[in-house]
Every structure is written in structure tokens, then in C-alpha cells.
Write a protein that holds these residues in place. Structure first.
Motif, PDB file in Angstrom:
ATOM      1  N   SER A  62       0.748  -1.602  -0.191  1.00 25.99           N
ATOM      2  CA  SER A  62      -0.352  -0.049   0.262  1.00 25.99           C
ATOM      3  C   SER A  62       1.249   1.418  -0.697  1.00 25.99           C
ATOM      4  CB  SER A  62      -0.493   0.487   1.278  1.00 25.99           C
ATOM      5  OG  SER A  62      -1.542  -0.858   1.396  1.00 25.99           O
ATOM      6  N   LEU A  63       0.617   2.270  -0.796  1.00 23.02           N
ATOM      7  CA  LEU A  63       1.492   3.499  -1.065  1.00 23.02           C
ATOM      8  C   LEU A  63       0.597   4.361  -0.660  1.00 23.02           C
ATOM      9  CD1 LEU A  63       3.534   2.639  -4.137  1.00 23.02           C
ATOM     10  CD2 LEU A  63       3.891   2.267  -1.891  1.00 23.02           C
ATOM     11  N   PHE A  64       0.757   5.556  -0.124  1.00 18.24           N
ATOM     12  CA  PHE A  64       0.433   6.642   0.424  1.00 18.24           C
ATOM     13  C   PHE A  64      -0.353   7.571  -0.945  1.00 18.24           C
ATOM     14  CE2 PHE A  64       0.752   4.733   4.821  1.00 18.24           C
ATOM     15  CZ  PHE A  64      -0.574   5.665   5.263  1.00 18.24           C
ATOM     16  N   GLU A  65      -0.826   8.478  -0.558  1.00 20.28           N
ATOM     17  CA  GLU A  65      -0.921   9.418  -1.980  1.00 20.28           C
ATOM     18  C   GLU A  65       0.829  10.177  -1.988  1.00 20.28           C
ATOM     19  OE1 GLU A  65      -1.792  11.354  -4.938  1.00 20.28           O
ATOM     20  OE2 GLU A  65      -2.912  10.228  -4.209  1.00 20.28           O
ATOM     21  N   GLY A  66       1.102  10.348  -3.480  1.00 14.39           N
ATOM     22  CA  GLY A  66       2.442  10.820  -3.454  1.00 14.39           C
ATOM     23  C   GLY A  66       3.652  10.016  -3.304  1.00 14.39           C
ATOM     24  N   ALA A  67       3.603   8.877  -2.677  1.00 14.39           N
ATOM     25  CA  ALA A  67       4.933   8.313  -2.247  1.00 14.39           C
ATOM     26  C   ALA A  67       5.122   7.403  -3.341  1.00 14.39           C
ATOM     27  CB  ALA A  67       4.520   6.959  -1.190  1.00 14.39           C
ATOM     28  N   VAL A  68       6.511   6.691  -3.609  1.00 16.76           N
ATOM     29  CA  VAL A  68       7.534   6.627  -4.562  1.00 16.76           C
ATOM     30  C   VAL A  68       7.922   5.635  -4.082  1.00 16.76           C
ATOM     31  CG1 VAL A  68       8.932   6.895  -6.634  1.00 16.76           C
ATOM     32  CG2 VAL A  68       7.511   8.660  -5.620  1.00 16.76           C
ATOM     33  N   TRP A  69       7.600   4.234  -5.310  1.00 14.56           N
ATOM     34  CA  TRP A  69       8.827   3.443  -5.287  1.00 14.56           C
ATOM     35  C   TRP A  69       9.313   2.041  -6.462  1.00 14.56           C
ATOM     36  CZ3 TRP A  69       6.031  -2.111  -5.844  1.00 14.56           C
ATOM     37  CH2 TRP A  69       6.917  -3.284  -5.274  1.00 14.56           C
ATOM     38  N   SER A  70      10.288   1.260  -6.644  1.00 16.28           N
ATOM     39  CA  SER A  70      10.607   0.885  -7.435  1.00 16.28           C
ATOM     40  C   SER A  70      10.668   0.063  -7.353  1.00 16.28           C
ATOM     41  CB  SER A  70      12.138   1.327  -7.959  1.00 16.28           C
ATOM     42  OG  SER A  70      13.095   1.045  -8.896  1.00 16.28           O
ATOM     43  N   PRO A  71       9.519  -0.943  -8.171  1.00 16.96           N
ATOM     44  CA  PRO A  71       9.358  -2.435  -7.789  1.00 16.96           C
ATOM     45  C   PRO A  71      10.811  -3.309  -8.699  1.00 16.96           C
ATOM     46  CG  PRO A  71       8.329  -0.818  -9.465  1.00 16.96           C
ATOM     47  CD  PRO A  71       8.659   0.433  -9.620  1.00 16.96           C
ATOM     48  N   GLU A  72      11.558  -2.564  -9.756  1.00 17.01           N
ATOM     49  CA  GLU A  72      12.540  -2.878 -10.637  1.00 17.01           C
ATOM     50  C   GLU A  72      13.255  -1.937 -10.979  1.00 17.01           C
ATOM     51  OE1 GLU A  72      10.838  -4.573 -13.544  1.00 17.01           O
ATOM     52  OE2 GLU A  72      10.318  -2.198 -14.829  1.00 17.01           O
ATOM     53  N   PRO A  73      14.415  -2.524 -11.791  1.00 17.40           N
ATOM     54  CA  PRO A  73      15.539  -1.499 -11.387  1.00 17.40           C
ATOM     55  C   PRO A  73      15.298  -0.582 -13.457  1.00 17.40           C
ATOM     56  CG  PRO A  73      16.552  -3.368 -11.395  1.00 17.40           C
ATOM     57  CD  PRO A  73      15.317  -3.744 -11.472  1.00 17.40           C
ATOM     58  N   CYS A  74      15.895   0.221 -13.167  1.00 17.46           N
ATOM     59  CA  CYS A  74      15.285   1.832 -13.867  1.00 17.46           C
ATOM     60  C   CYS A  74      13.421   1.667 -14.338  1.00 17.46           C
ATOM     61  CB  CYS A  74      15.447   0.520 -15.676  1.00 17.46           C
ATOM     62  SG  CYS A  74      17.134   0.706 -15.394  1.00 17.46           S
ATOM     63  N   ASN A  75      12.662   1.548 -13.010  1.00 17.57           N
ATOM     64  CA  ASN A  75      11.740   2.484 -13.256  1.00 17.57           C
ATOM     65  C   ASN A  75      11.183   2.213 -12.215  1.00 17.57           C
ATOM     66  OD1 ASN A  75       8.967   2.336 -14.106  1.00 17.57           O
ATOM     67  ND2 ASN A  75       8.685   0.264 -14.973  1.00 17.57           N
ATOM     68  N   VAL A  76      10.302   3.627 -12.193  1.00 14.48           N
ATOM     69  CA  VAL A  76       9.598   4.226 -11.087  1.00 14.48           C
ATOM     70  C   VAL A  76       8.152   4.172 -10.762  1.00 14.48           C
ATOM     71  CG1 VAL A  76       9.757   5.917  -8.804  1.00 14.48           C
ATOM     72  CG2 VAL A  76      12.014   5.334  -9.859  1.00 14.48           C
TER      73      VAL A  76
END
Length: 660
Positions: A62-76
Motif C-alpha cells: 500500500s502506497l500513500f498519496e504521493g509516495a514513490v516506489w521502485s518495483p524494478e531497476p530503471c523504473n519508478v
């Protein structure tokens, strides 16, 4: 089971929104296609301001509003308004390196991307290794990721890389950079910007400006900074072109700074030996005041003038001038030459030498000279005497200057000047003669003997100088009774006689018949004898009697007889005259009259202007200042014959009227 169902629905919604809705670009611009779409990543850096708090679910997280996460290299991925938005970013170096080492396998998992995560720059392609180390900057300071190629990455492992600070590249020296560009060793033309504010500013880095072959020759090249860069078209180290420098001879020359600047094949052997500061042309070498200590061997048939004045030359090799057969003018004045500086055959090959200047040296005797000389100057030396062989063979000599040496009546032979059959100008000033030297050549036209100790002019000493026109005997110890009555009466061509700064008491008699200018200032003259000028034809043009002891009774009515129709300048200032001298009224050609600085107290009628004659006088300047004249007592018509009253100077007087 319920939780799995909700998770699947969130993932399906996120994927649908990502594929259907194109990413919003910075500044509201539309996304690019083709090559531009590949070169520039499509994502929005504009901060999102949600109206309500929402959450997103990605891969069970779960990501809050505006949160950033990189599920894989070279991708955000980022949560915006309850939807997931993913974008590609430059691949971190660590991720790429790990990917190569693992053969494309996933790297070890690390915690998710956080706010402290710093994006690493992408790896450069091998074909761009010629660029400087470190990433280049845009003028605004942001990383220039738009122009860097991006690597495709399939690994799904999230990577958080903290980038180490990279030191800015060292700035190449300008000289070495230009040499590399001009020599062709650099494949690109680099623009070197000047950093005037701070050495650490990234704007001072070199930037590629296209291939060197593509640059237009001689035109400024635009670069990303907006500063023009002129391509280097001149060979590194080459001297800039210079305009010819005009010397008094009127011949063009170029300044020589130690390199071969004149395209002359014969000069390649000796030009490197000449000091900096020389001036060269096709026919001239001028190295005056350059500190030259020795004269190199010069071989150049085109040189006609060699100017080496004001140096430190003390020795001239025997063959130093052998390679200059056409030399016409040699100036070695103000050096350190002495009797041992000249080799016996130094001037033997100079068969065309016309002018030689040896002033200001330490010579005690005249060296052996070529017979082609027409002008010889050895002033300000230490010459101890002249013998019959001193000027042997110089039958072409026209000008001879021997001023300021150690000559006197005992060390100058009467036969010294016999070989000089064409001599017309002789200068013997500032020596120790007590009488006019004898044996002067018949051809002589000018004789200068000032600043000696001459007390007598013997009869017959000037008998052979029948062509003499100018005689200067100033600054001596002459008295009129020591001048033989017929010392110069026979000089029918003498028109200028200077007897100033002597000890004369009255104007000498038996002056030359054709005399035009007589200079007698700074003597002790008290009287102008009557008829002293009566025999002259056509008569004097200028009579200079300033700074003497003349009184009004020392001037007779016939003192100026013989000058009535010829005299144009009469200078009687700085004497002891108490009134305007008699006889001035008869000088019909007089244009300038100086009676200032005397003791004249009154200007009577018909003293300067004849009121009985209606014609205007040629007088153009009358000086009566610094006398004792009361200007109120001057008759109104005293200067009526003068065209302009501004020509009469009456102020100031030594005793001005108290009412003025």
C-alpha cells in the motif's frame, strides 16, 4: 480470500490507467514520438496537490498519496489520486554492474526507494569515451539526462543507490587544448568557456561543439552556452601578422622577435642569433638599444643598412661583415668599441660603404677605413691626434665629424686633410684648438670650430678655403685685435659668420664682402664703428648684437651704411641703450627690430617712422618692452608707418605709470 480479491482489482485498475492515460509532461507539453520519445523520458516533475488523501496498492504494498516506489531497476512508480503511475529512470551504475555480473539475473533485494534515495547517472556508451570524465551540465545546473542514451533493463528487483559525489573534470589548459584541436588529435571541437566568477563553477567546463571538419572556417561556432567560439585556424605558436613599421628611410620593416619573420632564404642562418626587438626589412637590419654584446656573422647580399647603435658591442670578428658586400650605411655609435675591437681587414670587403658612424665609443685613433666612404662620424671619442696617413685613400669623403675629442694644435698635422680633396663639411667642435687649423682642403664649404680655445685667426690660414660658405667660431676667446686684417676678406663666398660668445669689444673690421648673416651676441661689444659695413655687396641680411654693452653713443649715424637696402633683421636687445639708435630710420628693408631690455626712456618723432614719407614701412615686429618708456609721452605718429599697431610691443615697462 477477500484480501486477495481486493489486491487483484487494484492491480488491474492500476495497469489499465497506466496504459490508457498518457503521462503528463512538464509544462503541459505533449509527449514526443519516435527518436525524441526515446531520448527524453516522459514524466512530470510538477508537484501534485491532492484534494483528498488516497492510497494505492502495488504488488501487495500500500502506497500513500504521493509516495514513490521502485518495483524494478530503471523504473519508478508513484501514487497519484489513487492511481499508480510508473515511469522509466536512468539506470544506476550499481544495478547495471550487478546485472552484467549476474548474467541478467535479479540482484539482491534492498529496502524500497525513499526520499533520501539519489539517482545514479547512467553508464556511457563506449563510443563516447572521448568526452571528459564526469557528467556534463546544462547552463541551469541540472543533469543533462535528456541527451544521454538509456539502457533497457528487465530486472524487477528494486535497487536503492546512494550516489557518491563525483569530482568535476579538470579543465584542460588553453594552450594544450588549441594544440590538440589544430593538430587533429581531438575528434571533436571543444568550446572553452572563461570562468570569471568562480573556479568551481560548472560553466567553466569544456563542451563538445560538433566535429572539427564541420566547423565553418573563420566564423563563430554556436555552443549550448550561447557563447561564440572562433575555430583555431592558425598554427599553434605562430607569430601574429604585423603591419610594416615605417623607419626614417621610408622602407617598410617588420618587428623581429627571435623567429624567422622575413621570407628571405639567406637569413635563416643568422636570424636566430639576433636579439629580440630588431627591425628587419629586405634591405635593413636595425638592432638599436637591444643590449647586443657581440655582432654575429651576417651573410646577406640584400642588406644595405645595418643599425647597431646604443648597444654593448666591444669586439667585431674579422668575418662579421664579410657577408654584406652591398652594405652602404653602418651605425655602431654608442657602443664599447676601442682600438682593439676592429680586425685589420674588417672593412676590406665593404666596397660600397658610404656612411659610417662611430660616435660615442672609446677610440684613440681612426681605424683603417674603406675608400668608398662619403660620410664619417667619430664624435665623442678619445682620439689623440691626426697624422698625414689618417685619412689616406678617402678621396670620396664629403662629411667629416670629429667633435669632442682630444685634438689641439700640436697633435694635428697640417697635412692631415690633404687626401680629402672633396671634403665640404668639417666639424671640429669641442676640442682644444687655440688657432684655426691649417692645411684645410680647398673644397671645404662649412667649418665648425665652436667650443674650443681659439684666440687668434692668423693671416693666410684660410687662404685656400675659397669655397667656404659657413664659418662657426662661437664659444671661443677671440678678440678683434687678434684677428688678422685680411684673415677672411678674400672669402668671396662666405655668407654666414658666427662669432658669438667671444670677447669682442667692437664689431670686427674687414668682414667678408658677401656676408649675409653676422652673429655677435654674448660679447662685450660697446661700439659699431662707422663704415664697418660700407664695403659689403649686397649687404647683411641679419645682424645679431644682443647681450652686449652697446650705448647710444656707440652707434654712429653711418654705422649701418652699406645695409640701408639689405638689412631685414636687427637685434639690439639686452644692451645699455638709453635711446633709439641713430641710423635706424635709413634701414628701408627692416622687418624686425628688437630694442627690448634696454634703458630707453623716450621714443622721439621720426626715430622709427619717417612722418615725411607717406609709404608704409615693411616693419612687422617692433619690441620696446622692459625699458623706461612712459607710454603717455609717445607722439601719436611715432609708429604711423607700421601697418598694424599689434606689431609694436610696449608692455611691460620696468617703471609703469603710477596712475595705471
Amino acid at each position: 480470500m477477500y484480501r486477495v480479491l481486493v489486491t487483484c482489482l487494484c492491480l488491474w485498475a492500476a495497469v489499465t490507467l497506466t496504459e490508457a492515460k498518457p503521462p503528463r509532461r512538464k509544462g503541459g507539453q505533449q509527449p514526443k514520438h519516435g527518436k525524441d520519445a526515446r531520448d527524453e523520458p516522459e514524466y512530470d516533475d510538477t508537484p501534485f496537490l491532492p484534494e483528498r488523501t488516497s492510497q494505492c496498492l502495488v504488488n501487495g504494498i500500500s502506497l500513500f498519496e504521493g509516495a514513490v516506489w521502485s518495483p524494478e531497476p530503471c523504473n519508478v512508480c508513484q501514487c497519484r489520486a489513487g492511481a499508480v503511475s510508473c515511469r522509466a529512470v536512468p539506470c544506476p551504475r550499481a544495478a547495471v554492474q550487478n546485472d552484467h555480473q549476474s548474467g541478467g539475473q535479479r540482484a539482491k533485494k534492498i529496502p524500497p526507494h525513499s526520499e533520501n534515495t539519489v539517482e545514479a547517472p547512467p553508464k556511457k556508451k563506449e563510443k563516447e569515451k572521448s568526452r571528459p570524465a564526469g557528467k556534463s551540465k546544462k547552463p541551469n545546473g541540472k543533469a543533462a539526462t535528456d541527451s544521454l542514451p538509456q539502457r533497457e533493463e528487465t530486472a524487477m528487483t528494486p535497487v536503492r543507490v546512494v550516489e557518491k559525489p563525483v569530482a568535476p573534470p579538470k579543465r584542460k589548459p588553453e594552450a594544450s587544448l588549441r594544440t590538440a584541436v589544430a593538430g587533429g588529435s581531438l575528434p571533436m571541437a571543444w568550446a572553452l568557456e572563461d570562468d570569471d566568477d568562480d573556479d568551481d563553477d560548472d560553466s567553466s567546463m569544456m563542451r563538445p561543439a560538433g566535429r572539427l571538419a564541420d566547423l565553418p572556417t573563420g566564423r563563430p561556432v554556436p555552443i549550448p552556452t550561447g557563447r561564440p567560439v572562433v575555430p583555431l585556424t592558425r598554427r599553434p605558436g605562430a607569430l601574429p601578422s604585423r603591419r610594416p613599421v615605417a623607419l626614417p628611410t621610408g622602407r617598410p620593416v617588420v618587428r623581429f622577435n627571435g623567429r624567422s619573420t622575413v621570407p628571405h632564404a639567406q637569413r635563416n642562418n643568422y636570424m636566430e642569433s639576433l636579439p629580440a626587438g630588431c627591425l628587419l626589412s629586405d634591405s635593413l637590419i636595425a638592432c638599436g638599444s637591444t643590449g647586443m654584446g657581440h655582432l654575429p656573422i651576417i651573410k646577406d647580399t640584400g642588406v644595405r643598412t645595418l643599425y647597431l647603435a646604443d648597444n654593448k658591442i666591444s669586439k667585431i670578428p674579422a668575418r662579421a661583415l664579410a657577408g654584406l658586400p652591398n652594405l652602404e650605411w653602418l651605425d655602431l655609435s654608442k657602443n664599447k668599441l676601442d682600438d682593439f675591437s676592429f680586425s685589420p681587414g674588417l672593412f676590406q670587403n665593404l666596397t660600397r660603404l658610404r656612411r659610417l658612424n662611430l660616435d660615442g665609443n672609446n677610440l684613440t685613433k681612426v681605424p683603417a677605413l674603406p675608400s668608398s666612404l662619403m660620410e664619417l662620424k667619430i664624435n665623442d671619442n678619445k682620439l689623440m691626434g691626426l697624422t698625414p696617413n689618417t685619412f689616406k685613400g678617402l678621396f670620396k669623403l664629403l662629411t667629416l665629424e670629429l667633435e669632442d675629442n682630444h685634438f689641439h694644435d700640436g697633435n694635428v698635422s697640417p697635412l692631415t686633410f690633404r687626401p680629402l680633396r672633396k671634403l665640404i663639411y668639417l666639424r671640429l667642435d669641442d676640442n682644444k684648438f687655440r688657432a684655426v687649423p691649417s692645411g684645410l682642403p680647398t673644397s671645404l664649404q662649412e667649418l665648425h670650430l665652436s667650443d674650443n680655445r681659439i684666440e687668434v685667426v692668423q693671416a693666410g690660414v684660410l687662404n685656400k678655403t675659397i669655397n667656404l660658405r659657413v664659418l662657426n667660431l662661437s664659444h671661443n676667446k677671440l678678440r678683434e685685435d687678434r684677428i688678422a686684417p685680411r684673415a677672411w676678406i678674400h672669402l668671396s663666398k662666405l655668407d654666414t659668420l658666427d662669432l658669438s660668445h667671444n670677447k669682442l669689444v667692437h664689431v670686427p673690421s674687414f668682414l667678408p664682402v658677401a656676408l649675409r648673416q653676422l652673429t655677435l651676441h654674448h660679447n662685450h661689444i660697446e661700439r659699431i664703428p662707422g663704415y664697418v659695413f660700407a664695403h659689403m655687396r649686397p649687404g647683411l641680411d641679419s645682424l645679431h648684437l644682443s647681450y652686449n654693452r652697446l650705448r647710444e653713443d656707440g652707434v654712429d649715424e653711418v654705422s649701418f651704411l652699406g645695409l640701408y637696402n639689405s638689412l631685414t633683421e636687427l637685434l639690439l636687445d639686452h644692451n645699455l641703450l638709453g635711446s633709439v639708435p641713430r641710423g635706424i630710420l635709413q634701414l628701408k628693408a627692416l622687418q624686425q627690430l628688437r630694442l627690448n631690455n634696454n634703458f630707453i626712456s623716450y621714443v622721439p618723432l621720426n626715430a622709427i617712422c619717417d612722418t615725411r614719407v607717406t609709404e608704409d614701412s615693411p616693419l612687422m615686429s617692433v619690441h620696446l618692452e622692459n625699458n623706461l618708456i612712459d607710454r603717455r609721452l609717445i607722439p601719436p605718429t611715432a609708429f604711423s608707418c607700421i601697418k598694424s599697431y599689434h606689431s609694436v610691443v610696449l608692455r611691460p615697462q620696468n617703471y609703469e605709470d603710477i596712475y595705471e
